[in-house]
Each structure stands twice: as C-alpha cells, then as structure tokens.
Design a protein around this motif. Sequence first.
Motif, mmCIF file in Angstrom:
data_model
loop_
_atom_site.group_PDB
_atom_site.id
_atom_site.type_symbol
_atom_site.label_atom_id
_atom_site.label_comp_id
_atom_site.label_asym_id
_atom_site.label_seq_id
_atom_site.Cartn_x
_atom_site.Cartn_y
_atom_site.Cartn_z
ATOM 1 N N VAL A 24 43.525 77.378 80.909
ATOM 2 C CA VAL A 24 43.028 78.348 81.605
ATOM 3 C C VAL A 24 41.519 78.747 82.125
ATOM 4 N N ALA A 25 40.410 78.271 81.337
ATOM 5 C CA ALA A 25 39.557 78.657 81.871
ATOM 6 C C ALA A 25 39.507 78.330 83.231
ATOM 7 N N ALA A 26 40.648 76.530 83.840
ATOM 8 C CA ALA A 26 40.452 75.596 84.634
ATOM 9 C C ALA A 26 40.488 76.825 86.156
ATOM 10 N N VAL A 27 41.501 78.253 85.674
ATOM 11 C CA VAL A 27 41.695 78.861 86.640
ATOM 12 C C VAL A 27 41.201 79.739 87.080
ATOM 13 N N ALA A 28 41.298 80.021 89.134
ATOM 14 C CA ALA A 28 40.503 80.579 89.769
ATOM 15 C C ALA A 28 41.342 80.275 91.019
ATOM 16 N N PRO A 29 41.100 81.141 91.529
ATOM 17 C CA PRO A 29 41.347 80.675 93.298
ATOM 18 C C PRO A 29 41.420 79.761 93.522
ATOM 19 N N GLY A 30 41.998 79.312 95.068
ATOM 20 C CA GLY A 30 41.581 77.806 95.267
ATOM 21 C C GLY A 30 41.684 76.505 94.164
ATOM 22 N N VAL A 31 41.713 76.782 93.308
ATOM 23 C CA VAL A 31 42.152 75.507 92.361
ATOM 24 C C VAL A 31 44.032 74.931 92.857
ATOM 25 N N ARG A 32 44.004 74.016 92.938
ATOM 26 C CA ARG A 32 45.295 73.247 92.975
ATOM 27 C C ARG A 32 45.492 73.696 91.136
ATOM 28 N N ALA A 33 47.561 73.647 91.452
ATOM 29 C CA ALA A 33 48.519 73.642 90.467
ATOM 30 C C ALA A 33 47.495 72.854 89.953
ATOM 31 N N GLU A 34 47.390 71.777 90.470
ATOM 32 C CA GLU A 34 47.743 70.202 89.454
ATOM 33 C C GLU A 34 46.647 69.931 88.948
ATOM 34 N N ASP A 35 45.326 70.512 89.397
ATOM 35 C CA ASP A 35 43.789 70.577 88.082
ATOM 36 C C ASP A 35 44.135 71.700 87.189
ATOM 37 N N VAL A 36 44.700 72.047 87.009
ATOM 38 C CA VAL A 36 45.366 73.075 85.578
ATOM 39 C C VAL A 36 45.492 72.195 85.068
ATOM 40 N N ASP A 37 46.911 71.139 84.689
ATOM 41 C CA ASP A 37 47.744 70.445 84.328
ATOM 42 C C ASP A 37 46.896 69.661 83.769
ATOM 43 N N ALA A 38 45.299 69.400 84.994
ATOM 44 C CA ALA A 38 44.375 68.113 84.036
ATOM 45 C C ALA A 38 43.671 68.616 83.253
ATOM 46 N N ALA A 39 43.355 69.788 82.940
ATOM 47 C CA ALA A 39 42.161 70.253 82.442
ATOM 48 C C ALA A 39 43.033 70.070 80.920
ATOM 49 N N ALA A 40 44.026 70.178 80.829
ATOM 50 C CA ALA A 40 44.580 69.868 79.698
ATOM 51 C C ALA A 40 45.226 68.928 79.413
ATOM 52 N N ARG A 41 45.716 67.984 80.445
ATOM 53 C CA ARG A 41 45.932 67.036 80.071
ATOM 54 C C ARG A 41 45.118 65.984 79.703
ATOM 55 N N ASP A 42 44.235 66.288 80.782
ATOM 56 C CA ASP A 42 42.586 65.160 80.487
ATOM 57 C C ASP A 42 42.310 65.092 78.624
ATOM 58 N N LEU A 43 42.099 66.745 77.896
ATOM 59 C CA LEU A 43 41.395 66.662 76.755
ATOM 60 C C LEU A 43 41.841 66.020 76.237
ATOM 61 N N LEU A 44 43.699 66.176 76.303
ATOM 62 C CA LEU A 44 44.494 65.702 75.516
ATOM 63 C C LEU A 44 44.088 64.177 75.246
ATOM 64 N N ALA A 45 43.659 64.246 76.981
ATOM 65 C CA ALA A 45 43.634 61.783 76.471
ATOM 66 C C ALA A 45 42.840 61.279 75.698
ATOM 67 N N ALA A 46 41.392 62.220 76.019
ATOM 68 C CA ALA A 46 40.409 61.784 75.383
ATOM 69 C C ALA A 46 40.039 61.476 74.110
ATOM 70 N N GLU A 47 41.593 62.253 73.358
ATOM 71 C CA GLU A 47 41.402 62.755 71.788
ATOM 72 C C GLU A 47 42.510 61.473 71.497
#
Length: 376
Positions: free
Chosen positions: A273-296
Amino acid sequence: MSPAASRFPAARYGERLTHAAGLGAAAGLDALLITPGPDLRYLLGSRAESFERLTCLVVPTDGSAATVVVPRLELAALRDSAVAELGVPVHDWVDGQNPYALVADLVPGSGHIAVAEAMPALHLVPLAAKFGAVPVLATEVIRQLRMIKDADEIEALRRAGAAIDRVHARMGEWLRPGRTEAQVAADITAAILAEGHTEAAFVIVGSGPHGADPHHEVSDRVIARGDIVVIDIGGPVEPGYNSDSTRTYSIGDPDPAVAARIAVLEAAQQAAVAAVAPGVRAEDVDAAARDLLAAEGLAEAFVHRTGHGIGLSVHEEPYIVGGNTEPLRPGMAFSIEPGIYFRGEWGARIEDIVVVTADGCESVNRRPHELTVLPG
C-alpha cells in the motif's frame, strides 16, 4: 429501479463514446463492436445480456454516430440505458434477418474492427466471416478508459468499500465453532445484500486447511476452535461498482508461530500500500509485498499476484503482478491482497481496494488488518 440509480447521467456516456471512438481511430481501427458485458455497461449504462440473438453497439471511429443493433424482442433491455437520452440510433431486427450484415453495413472504411473481449464465440465467428478476418480485441482501447476512474466511479467504490467493511465488522456474530462454512456464508450473503449490494458476487469462507486454497468457496466443514479462517467477500453496489475485501480470523487464540507469520503478511500488505504512487510501476507494488515475504522465508507460500483492478468487473486492469510495467496513474483502482498458504494446514490473506491519488493512494477499506481473534 430508476435509471438514475442504475447508471450515471447520460452525458457521461456520451463523453465515453466520443473518447472510445477517438482512441479507436488512433489505434487504426474502423469501428469497435461491443456486445453485452462490462464494456457495454461502461459505454452506455446498459444491463443488456448476451443471448443467441446478437446485441451489439457499433462505435465507428470516423465521427459517425454510434448505433445499437438489437433484436426487437430485446428492446426493453435498453430502457434504463443512456441510449434514448443520447439519441443513439437503434437498428432492431427480427428472426430471419441477418444481424451480422446489419453490423457490417454500419462499419466504415475497410472493416478493421475490434471486438469486446466478452463477445461470445457464436457471434465472433460469423462476424469474422462477414469481415473476412479475425477481429482484434478492443481491450487495448477500452482499458485506457476503464482503468482511470472518474470522481463518481471513485465515490461508488468508496460506498462499496464501506458497505463490505460493515459486513466484516459483524463477523463475530456468525463465525464461531460448531457452525459450518456454508452456514456462515449464508449469513454473510444476507448481510452483503442488507448493506446495499445488489448481489453477493462471491463469498469465500476458508476454514483451517481450506484457507490454504485461495479460491476455496464454502463447504460443509464444521469450524473448530483453533482454526484460522479466511473471509473474502464482495459484490456490486449501484451503478455496478464492486467491493472486494479479505480479512483473516482466528477462532480462539492462535498458535504463536502462526500469528507471527500472519503479522509478517500484514506488514507485507502495508508495504505494498505504501509503495503506491503515480509513476510507480504495477510490478513494483507487487515486489514491495513479495520481497518482504521472501526476506522472512515465505516466498514459496505466496502463490498469486498482489492485486487486480476493480470497477464494473471484480477483476479488470491494471493487474498488480511481476512483469507489468504499466505506470500507475491517479484514478486507477485495484486490490492489494498478498496471501500465504500452507497446503493441508492453513492460509491467510489481507486485502484492501485502493485508489491512486495525486501523491499516493486512498484505501476504501478501513477495517483492522491484523489477525482478528474471535471467541473460541
């Protein structure tokens, strides 16, 4: 139901038709052919349905008038649409006439057409034969319109979000040991309707091991103390805009290790949610959640995309998924719903609908995100 309740003012649909024709022209098309479904409702406010007899909106891109071809016995399906107010010509036909020839006569130029993705094959095939080529999909044109919600559409999504939040707020009334998933789902369905939805489009009650199936619906499984339960629910509010919200519940105090993993999921959802902003790519929002889960250590437990667009359809563009480089723009609306699933054991998912704003996003769902513990 009055036309005012079931659609926006007629002028809005006139603007959409003009915009669609312009985008079609820019794409090198001669016409858009739109059969009943979400695209027709978007362009005309029409609730017409698809049958074996062809109903089709023909949108020429040369500036000539859009026209509806419709079976005479289905004329009533246009009554609550914007057709009459806009003065859209209607060509009705009766059995024995060839509706595909009527459509072809309305298409200018060389007949380079695009069709709605919801067009049934029983209409697509004869149209392709009539034009001598397989049409392209109109999705690329229509998506540019439907992806960006206007102020009234966003307000409809807010109302839908608030309505489904009120249903989640009552979950403690129904979700308890000794009841089946089906019994809980029946209560939820009644509440969805009571809170202003026109239907319950989907009700998922995934208890215990069933929560590990992201698209489980309901069963006769009896809910037990200690279960983790995924509740994913939604449906349309007038004029047809959908809610979709998921929360995860524990029947009695959860296992601490389970609660810890769900806390990581909550953090991942909020990171997206925090990653969402104009100009951000859709895949970057996906990565924000996915990367945190992967780190754990939970990468393998997250088996689907982070989100999907929503509006007149529960699932539409933009899709919040790896590989989608679409830049986010104000007015886009989509879910953010990471989940973790452990086959044969339990699952969890947290979902909000958000709308991109000038500097971030607005969530239309306001219920707490953490694991909600109900009496066991």
